[in-house]
Design an enzyme around this catalytic site. Structure first.
Site, PDB file in Angstrom:
ATOM      1  N   GLY A   1     -78.777 -59.193 -70.179  1.00  0.00           N
ATOM      2  CA  GLY A   1     -79.710 -59.933 -71.027  1.00  0.00           C
ATOM      3  C   GLY A   1     -81.019 -60.312 -70.369  1.00  0.00           C
ATOM      4  O   GLY A   1     -81.668 -61.264 -70.798  1.00  0.00           O
ATOM      5  N   SER A   2     -81.455 -59.560 -69.343  1.00  0.00           N
ATOM      6  CA  SER A   2     -82.755 -59.913 -68.754  1.00  0.00           C
ATOM      7  C   SER A   2     -83.889 -59.647 -69.751  1.00  0.00           C
ATOM      8  O   SER A   2     -84.875 -60.387 -69.788  1.00  0.00           O
ATOM      9  CB  SER A   2     -82.988 -59.176 -67.430  1.00  0.00           C
ATOM     10  OG  SER A   2     -83.161 -57.799 -67.643  1.00  0.00           O
ATOM     11  N   ASN A   3     -83.759 -58.608 -70.564  1.00  0.00           N
ATOM     12  CA  ASN A   3     -84.781 -58.368 -71.594  1.00  0.00           C
ATOM     13  C   ASN A   3     -84.736 -59.434 -72.679  1.00  0.00           C
ATOM     14  O   ASN A   3     -85.784 -59.867 -73.170  1.00  0.00           O
ATOM     15  CB  ASN A   3     -84.621 -56.968 -72.202  1.00  0.00           C
ATOM     16  CG  ASN A   3     -85.220 -55.902 -71.323  1.00  0.00           C
ATOM     17  OD1 ASN A   3     -86.433 -55.745 -71.270  1.00  0.00           O
ATOM     18  ND2 ASN A   3     -84.375 -55.190 -70.592  1.00  0.00           N
TER      19      ASN A   3
ATOM     20  N   LYS B   1     -66.648 -49.229 -87.368  1.00  0.00           N
ATOM     21  CA  LYS B   1     -68.040 -49.668 -87.170  1.00  0.00           C
ATOM     22  C   LYS B   1     -68.598 -50.252 -88.469  1.00  0.00           C
ATOM     23  O   LYS B   1     -69.269 -51.282 -88.459  1.00  0.00           O
ATOM     24  CB  LYS B   1     -68.887 -48.470 -86.726  1.00  0.00           C
ATOM     25  CG  LYS B   1     -70.314 -48.835 -86.339  1.00  0.00           C
ATOM     26  CD  LYS B   1     -71.184 -47.605 -86.163  1.00  0.00           C
ATOM     27  CE  LYS B   1     -70.829 -46.802 -84.940  1.00  0.00           C
ATOM     28  NZ  LYS B   1     -71.486 -47.271 -83.709  1.00  0.00           N
TER      29      LYS B   1
ATOM     30  N   MET C   1     -75.009 -51.426 -76.141  1.00  0.00           N
ATOM     31  CA  MET C   1     -74.404 -50.177 -75.675  1.00  0.00           C
ATOM     32  C   MET C   1     -73.577 -49.495 -76.767  1.00  0.00           C
ATOM     33  O   MET C   1     -72.414 -49.140 -76.556  1.00  0.00           O
ATOM     34  CB  MET C   1     -73.524 -50.460 -74.445  1.00  0.00           C
ATOM     35  CG  MET C   1     -74.270 -51.094 -73.295  1.00  0.00           C
ATOM     36  SD  MET C   1     -75.673 -50.096 -72.729  1.00  0.00           S
ATOM     37  CE  MET C   1     -74.777 -48.814 -71.859  1.00  0.00           C
ATOM     38  N   ARG C   2     -74.201 -49.305 -77.917  1.00  0.00           N
ATOM     39  CA  ARG C   2     -73.465 -48.807 -79.058  1.00  0.00           C
ATOM     40  C   ARG C   2     -74.439 -48.115 -80.021  1.00  0.00           C
ATOM     41  O   ARG C   2     -75.577 -48.575 -80.153  1.00  0.00           O
ATOM     42  CB  ARG C   2     -72.879 -50.045 -79.749  1.00  0.00           C
ATOM     43  CG  ARG C   2     -71.653 -49.871 -80.530  1.00  0.00           C
ATOM     44  CD  ARG C   2     -71.071 -51.244 -80.837  1.00  0.00           C
ATOM     45  NE  ARG C   2     -70.244 -51.732 -79.761  1.00  0.00           N
ATOM     46  CZ  ARG C   2     -69.027 -51.280 -79.503  1.00  0.00           C
ATOM     47  NH1 ARG C   2     -68.488 -50.368 -80.253  1.00  0.00           N
ATOM     48  NH2 ARG C   2     -68.343 -51.763 -78.483  1.00  0.00           N
ATOM     49  N   LEU C   3     -74.009 -47.040 -80.661  1.00  0.00           N
ATOM     50  CA  LEU C   3     -74.864 -46.428 -81.679  1.00  0.00           C
ATOM     51  C   LEU C   3     -74.880 -47.313 -82.920  1.00  0.00           C
ATOM     52  O   LEU C   3     -73.842 -47.855 -83.316  1.00  0.00           O
ATOM     53  CB  LEU C   3     -74.323 -45.047 -82.057  1.00  0.00           C
ATOM     54  CG  LEU C   3     -74.530 -43.914 -81.055  1.00  0.00           C
ATOM     55  CD1 LEU C   3     -73.881 -42.633 -81.577  1.00  0.00           C
ATOM     56  CD2 LEU C   3     -76.007 -43.687 -80.793  1.00  0.00           C
TER      57      LEU C   3
ATOM     58  N   ASN D   1     -85.554 -49.902 -80.075  1.00  0.00           N
ATOM     59  CA  ASN D   1     -84.759 -49.922 -78.844  1.00  0.00           C
ATOM     60  C   ASN D   1     -85.687 -49.709 -77.657  1.00  0.00           C
ATOM     61  O   ASN D   1     -86.755 -49.112 -77.790  1.00  0.00           O
ATOM     62  CB  ASN D   1     -83.720 -48.789 -78.897  1.00  0.00           C
ATOM     63  CG  ASN D   1     -82.823 -48.767 -77.676  1.00  0.00           C
ATOM     64  OD1 ASN D   1     -82.377 -49.819 -77.185  1.00  0.00           O
ATOM     65  ND2 ASN D   1     -82.557 -47.582 -77.148  1.00  0.00           N
TER      66      ASN D   1
ATOM     67  N   HIS E   1     -85.466 -47.987 -73.806  1.00  0.00           N
ATOM     68  CA  HIS E   1     -84.595 -47.096 -73.021  1.00  0.00           C
ATOM     69  C   HIS E   1     -85.254 -46.828 -71.662  1.00  0.00           C
ATOM     70  O   HIS E   1     -86.464 -46.552 -71.610  1.00  0.00           O
ATOM     71  CB  HIS E   1     -84.380 -45.779 -73.779  1.00  0.00           C
ATOM     72  CG  HIS E   1     -83.464 -44.849 -73.055  1.00  0.00           C
ATOM     73  ND1 HIS E   1     -82.092 -45.011 -73.051  1.00  0.00           N
ATOM     74  CD2 HIS E   1     -83.726 -43.783 -72.272  1.00  0.00           C
ATOM     75  CE1 HIS E   1     -81.548 -44.066 -72.303  1.00  0.00           C
ATOM     76  NE2 HIS E   1     -82.515 -43.304 -71.824  1.00  0.00           N
TER      77      HIS E   1
END
Ligand code: GRF
Length: 197
Positions: A12-14, A65, A90-92, A107, A109
């Protein structure tokens, strides 16, 4: 002011950088919710400390999902969320959320996409021998890091750089680049496929 939900699975740094940018008004948006799919993630404590509401869930407790995304969607609607910001989620993302938030999910990346999508992007870049990698901010579609690119920033990989050296450089860039680009997108009313650099 636009209301953002940050989705994160880990450190969670972002998330923390975005909360800081919102507080100093650089973001011109409010971090109104954290969505987290890992009940042990350190980001949960960070949200608690800054008083951001949290929806945390264990995906294994749902049959699919689609089912857990319906629960997420209820929370997004409850908190009047305008935009979804993935930051280490970490999931689509599935069709339930993609259809409810068209062109409103982004997102970050840690590579210059389309190079090195998926997990361990920084390790992939180092092992490949490239001398330049970077950070990509993009719209989210049903693929793995495949949506339209909004903005990119390059970072040099020096000869003696270790994985943690490159990670540190990437994180440093991410923490100012993500708030900067979100601020621009929010001002442009988040139109689709708008490149902002
Ligand atoms: C970041 O490097 C981001 O690019 C990637 O996941 C990492 C999350 O780091 N998608 P943190 O949890 O924000 O510290």
């Amino acid at each position: 002011m636009k209301r953002l939900a940050v989705f994160a699975s880990g450190t969670g740094s972002n998330f923390q950088a975005l909360v800081g940018a919102a507080a100093s008004n650089d973001l011109q948006a409010e971090i109104a919710l954290l969505v987290c799919d890992n009940l042990n993630a350190p980001v949960l404590e960070k949200a608690k400390q800054v008083g951001v509401p949290v929806f945390a869930f264990n995906p294994k407790e749902f049959d699919s999902k689609a089912e857990f995304e319906v629960s997420i969607l209820e929370q997004l609607q409850f908190y009047n969320i305008d935009l979804i910001v993935l930051a280490g989620y970490m999931r689509l993302v599935g069709t339930t959320l993609l259809e409810a938030y068209p062109n409103k999910i982004i997102n970050i990346h840690p590579s210059l996409l389309p190079s090195f999508p998926g997990k361990d992007a920084i390790g992939q870049a180092i092992r490949s021998g490239v001398k330049i990698t970077g950070v990509t901010i993009h719209y989210v579609d049903q693929g793995m890091d495949t949506g339209p690119i909004i903005a990119q920033k390059a970072i040099a990989i020096e000869k003696d750089d270790t994985l943690s050296d490159v990670e540190a450089k990437i994180h440093q860039v991410e923490h100012s680049f993500y708030p900067e680009i979100i601020g621009k997108l929010v001002n442009r009313r988040f139109e689709s496929e708008t490149s902002v650099n």
